[in-house]
Design a protein around this motif. Structure first.
Motif, mmCIF file in Angstrom:
data_model
loop_
_atom_site.group_PDB
_atom_site.id
_atom_site.type_symbol
_atom_site.label_atom_id
_atom_site.label_comp_id
_atom_site.label_asym_id
_atom_site.label_seq_id
_atom_site.Cartn_x
_atom_site.Cartn_y
_atom_site.Cartn_z
ATOM 1 N N PHE A 119 -16.882 15.109 -3.246
ATOM 2 C CA PHE A 119 -15.781 15.657 -3.725
ATOM 3 C C PHE A 119 -14.324 14.355 -4.190
ATOM 4 C CE2 PHE A 119 -14.591 15.189 0.755
ATOM 5 C CZ PHE A 119 -13.187 14.933 0.929
ATOM 6 N N ILE A 120 -13.835 15.691 -5.162
ATOM 7 C CA ILE A 120 -11.886 14.609 -5.016
ATOM 8 C C ILE A 120 -11.340 16.154 -4.930
ATOM 9 C CG2 ILE A 120 -12.634 13.610 -7.496
ATOM 10 C CD1 ILE A 120 -10.960 15.271 -9.430
ATOM 11 N N ASP A 121 -9.844 15.133 -4.734
ATOM 12 C CA ASP A 121 -8.900 16.267 -3.845
ATOM 13 C C ASP A 121 -7.714 16.481 -5.005
ATOM 14 O OD1 ASP A 121 -9.458 16.676 -0.821
ATOM 15 O OD2 ASP A 121 -8.808 14.579 -0.642
ATOM 16 N N VAL A 122 -7.274 17.592 -4.708
ATOM 17 C CA VAL A 122 -6.599 18.465 -6.006
ATOM 18 C C VAL A 122 -5.531 18.959 -5.329
ATOM 19 C CG1 VAL A 122 -5.585 19.914 -7.889
ATOM 20 C CG2 VAL A 122 -7.915 19.337 -7.106
ATOM 21 N N PHE A 123 -4.083 17.312 -5.051
ATOM 22 C CA PHE A 123 -3.286 18.444 -3.951
ATOM 23 C C PHE A 123 -2.212 19.027 -5.383
ATOM 24 C CE2 PHE A 123 -4.552 14.611 -1.748
ATOM 25 C CZ PHE A 123 -4.240 15.369 -0.652
ATOM 26 N N VAL A 124 -1.192 19.794 -4.685
ATOM 27 C CA VAL A 124 0.243 20.813 -5.302
ATOM 28 C C VAL A 124 1.125 20.334 -5.210
ATOM 29 C CG1 VAL A 124 0.342 22.525 -4.029
ATOM 30 C CG2 VAL A 124 0.772 23.232 -5.585
ATOM 31 N N ILE A 125 1.858 20.324 -6.013
ATOM 32 C CA ILE A 125 3.065 19.806 -5.602
ATOM 33 C C ILE A 125 4.211 20.807 -6.006
ATOM 34 C CG2 ILE A 125 5.089 18.211 -7.185
ATOM 35 C CD1 ILE A 125 2.902 16.826 -6.024
ATOM 36 N N ASP A 126 5.215 21.655 -4.781
ATOM 37 C CA ASP A 126 5.318 22.071 -4.794
ATOM 38 C C ASP A 126 7.093 21.912 -5.116
ATOM 39 O OD1 ASP A 126 3.608 24.880 -4.235
ATOM 40 O OD2 ASP A 126 3.613 23.845 -2.475
ATOM 41 N N GLY A 127 8.166 22.879 -5.388
ATOM 42 C CA GLY A 127 9.297 22.327 -6.108
ATOM 43 C C GLY A 127 9.482 23.505 -4.367
ATOM 44 N N LEU A 128 10.977 22.487 -4.640
ATOM 45 C CA LEU A 128 12.074 22.281 -2.892
ATOM 46 C C LEU A 128 13.042 22.575 -3.507
ATOM 47 C CD1 LEU A 128 10.749 18.900 -1.002
ATOM 48 C CD2 LEU A 128 9.637 21.261 -0.617
ATOM 49 N N ALA A 129 13.753 21.880 -3.536
ATOM 50 C CA ALA A 129 15.378 22.764 -3.435
ATOM 51 C C ALA A 129 15.724 21.756 -5.303
ATOM 52 C CB ALA A 129 16.165 21.892 -2.193
ATOM 53 N N ASP A 130 17.332 22.040 -4.683
ATOM 54 C CA ASP A 130 18.347 21.524 -6.325
ATOM 55 C C ASP A 130 18.612 19.897 -6.275
ATOM 56 O OD1 ASP A 130 17.776 23.313 -8.360
ATOM 57 O OD2 ASP A 130 19.562 24.440 -7.568
ATOM 58 N N THR A 131 19.055 20.082 -4.482
ATOM 59 C CA THR A 131 19.536 18.101 -4.043
ATOM 60 C C THR A 131 18.441 17.525 -2.675
ATOM 61 O OG1 THR A 131 20.435 19.530 -2.420
ATOM 62 C CG2 THR A 131 22.001 19.080 -4.319
ATOM 63 N N TYR A 132 18.933 16.193 -2.866
ATOM 64 C CA TYR A 132 17.494 15.589 -1.899
ATOM 65 C C TYR A 132 18.093 16.416 -0.612
ATOM 66 C CZ TYR A 132 14.904 12.391 0.751
ATOM 67 O OH TYR A 132 14.013 11.433 1.569
ATOM 68 N N LYS A 133 18.670 16.267 -0.037
ATOM 69 C CA LYS A 133 18.794 16.940 1.123
ATOM 70 C C LYS A 133 18.214 18.160 1.270
ATOM 71 C CE LYS A 133 23.058 17.514 4.127
ATOM 72 N NZ LYS A 133 25.164 17.903 4.452
ATOM 73 N N LYS A 134 19.116 19.041 0.854
ATOM 74 C CA LYS A 134 18.343 20.404 0.307
ATOM 75 C C LYS A 134 16.623 20.712 0.843
ATOM 76 C CE LYS A 134 21.975 23.153 -1.194
ATOM 77 N NZ LYS A 134 22.976 24.599 -1.534
ATOM 78 N N ALA A 135 15.922 19.218 -0.343
ATOM 79 C CA ALA A 135 14.824 19.436 -0.089
ATOM 80 C C ALA A 135 14.125 18.794 0.773
ATOM 81 C CB ALA A 135 14.332 18.732 -1.750
ATOM 82 N N LYS A 136 14.635 17.783 1.182
ATOM 83 C CA LYS A 136 14.472 17.395 2.516
ATOM 84 C C LYS A 136 14.167 18.472 4.049
ATOM 85 C CE LYS A 136 15.397 13.865 6.012
ATOM 86 N NZ LYS A 136 16.318 12.712 6.056
ATOM 87 N N LYS A 137 15.374 19.299 3.700
ATOM 88 C CA LYS A 137 15.644 19.849 4.987
ATOM 89 C C LYS A 137 13.708 21.733 4.488
ATOM 90 C CE LYS A 137 18.654 23.795 6.618
ATOM 91 N NZ LYS A 137 19.807 24.387 7.043
ATOM 92 N N GLU A 203 15.399 21.010 -8.576
ATOM 93 C CA GLU A 203 14.879 19.428 -8.794
ATOM 94 C C GLU A 203 14.249 18.410 -8.249
ATOM 95 O OE1 GLU A 203 17.166 18.520 -11.666
ATOM 96 O OE2 GLU A 203 18.091 19.871 -12.579
ATOM 97 N N TYR A 204 14.021 18.687 -6.924
ATOM 98 C CA TYR A 204 12.803 18.091 -6.490
ATOM 99 C C TYR A 204 12.100 18.802 -6.045
ATOM 100 C CZ TYR A 204 16.916 14.516 -5.917
ATOM 101 O OH TYR A 204 17.424 13.627 -6.185
ATOM 102 N N ALA A 205 11.008 18.215 -5.745
ATOM 103 C CA ALA A 205 9.888 18.371 -5.122
ATOM 104 C C ALA A 205 8.704 17.239 -4.874
ATOM 105 C CB ALA A 205 8.563 18.784 -6.894
ATOM 106 N N ALA A 206 7.474 18.030 -3.956
ATOM 107 C CA ALA A 206 6.527 16.890 -3.219
ATOM 108 C C ALA A 206 5.345 17.962 -3.027
ATOM 109 C CB ALA A 206 7.507 16.917 -1.664
ATOM 110 N N ALA A 207 4.480 16.593 -2.985
ATOM 111 C CA ALA A 207 2.810 17.025 -2.117
ATOM 112 C C ALA A 207 3.561 17.183 -0.301
ATOM 113 C CB ALA A 207 2.479 16.173 -2.767
ATOM 114 N N ILE A 208 3.246 18.852 -0.383
ATOM 115 C CA ILE A 208 3.750 19.638 0.990
ATOM 116 C C ILE A 208 2.353 19.069 2.201
ATOM 117 C CG2 ILE A 208 4.265 21.155 2.439
ATOM 118 C CD1 ILE A 208 5.856 20.682 0.798
ATOM 119 N N GLY A 209 1.484 18.538 1.890
ATOM 120 C CA GLY A 209 0.204 18.132 2.588
ATOM 121 C C GLY A 209 0.033 16.847 2.357
ATOM 122 N N GLY A 210 1.152 15.647 1.369
ATOM 123 C CA GLY A 210 0.638 14.454 1.642
ATOM 124 C C GLY A 210 1.019 13.822 2.696
#
Length: 281
Positions: A119-137, A203-210
């Motif tokens: 297989f190959i893995d397909v990771f989803v990038i999810d939106g988090l928040a408008d600031t880094y502080k809120k995105a980290k939370k 404004e901020y996003a991440a691969a939650i499962g990364g």
């Protein structure tokens, strides 16, 4: 007769899967990028990292959902796909695009990989928040649940190849606790939190499962602008701000790691079904 798959054959199958996904994404205008060590390999080696044996790609949430729906509604795609959408007992953080003519065996994994092929893995990038502080939370609000979910998929406890020794008591504790959870309900409770966030407006996003935790949190624009990069003689999509992405995850990514860390992280063995050989296709 079942024929085992060596490293070069494994890479050839994975590369063919990636080429098929790329073709669909180009035609249907789905956004994707090489991700993780695959993107690092493209930048540093113009292909696989020499000791690596997998391929990761990443897609913004809207494109990931559209890609999964496309695969579910078309019978003529040259691969199979495994995800929560295709099997409610499957709770891995990445969807797996796999070759149905192959099969995997992994004594460490309770579900998922032994039900599929190379297989190959397909990771989803999810939106988090408008600031880094809120995105980290927002990212850290499900950290414990995510660690518990990962441990719930282990058939037995095993020592990590990537974590330091002092992390092992935590991993063992999570393994014991994970025996008591409903994996499907846990997975859905995590996903629902991020599916409620509109990827297109934050404004901020991440691969939650990364695998790199808070290092995965980056400005959304990093994940939405693309270029083509060479990879094993092909050209595939990559985020144009790959330096920002790779620096966040790996630091000085152009420097090779120590020789003792130049190892594959996979624990599975791959086989051809019925003795088939990719060279004879």
């Amino acid at each position: 007769m079942i024929k085992s798959i060596d490293l070069q054959q494994l890479k050839k199958i994975e590369l063919s899967l990636l080429a098929s996904v790329h073709e669909i994404c180009e035609r249907e205008h789905f956004r994707y990028s090489l991700g993780g060590g695959t993107l690092l390999g493209a930048v540093r080696h113009r292909g696989f990292i020499p000791w690596d044996d997998d391929i990761d790609i990443m897609m913004p949430r809207p494109d990931y959902d559209a890609f999964i729906n496309y695969c579910l509604s078309h019978d003529d795609i040259p691969f199979k796909i495994k995800s929560y959408e295709t099997d409610k007992s499957y709770v891995d953080w990445s969807a797996k695009v796999y070759d149905p003519k192959t099969v995997l065996k992994d004594d460490n994994v309770e579900s998922g990989e032994q039900q599929i092929g190379v297989f190959i893995d397909v990771f989803v990038i999810d939106g988090l928040a408008d600031t880094y502080k809120k995105a980290k939370k927002a990212f850290n609000s499900t950290s414990f649940k995510r660690a518990l979910l990962v441990a719930s998929q282990w058939k037995k406890y095993f020592k990590s190849k990537t974590h330091a020794w002092y992390y092992e008591p935590f991993r063992f504790g999570m393994f014991v606790l994970s025996r008591t959870v409903d994996k499907s309900k846990l997975f859905r409770s995590i996903c629902r939190k991020y599916e409620k966030i509109d990827f297109n407006v934050v404004e901020y996003a991440a691969a939650i499962g990364g695998a790199y935790r808070e290092k995965e949190i980056l400005p959304k624009k990093v994940f939405t602008d693309y270029i083509k990069l060479p990879f094993e003689g092909y050209e595939f999509n990559a985020v144009s701000e790959y330096d920002t992405y790779l620096s966040s995850i790996y630091g000085d990514y152009m420097t090779l790691p120590p020789i003792e860390k130049q190892v594959s992280h996979h624990t599975f063995t791959a086989y051809y079904k019925d003795g088939e050989d990719i060279e004879n296709e």
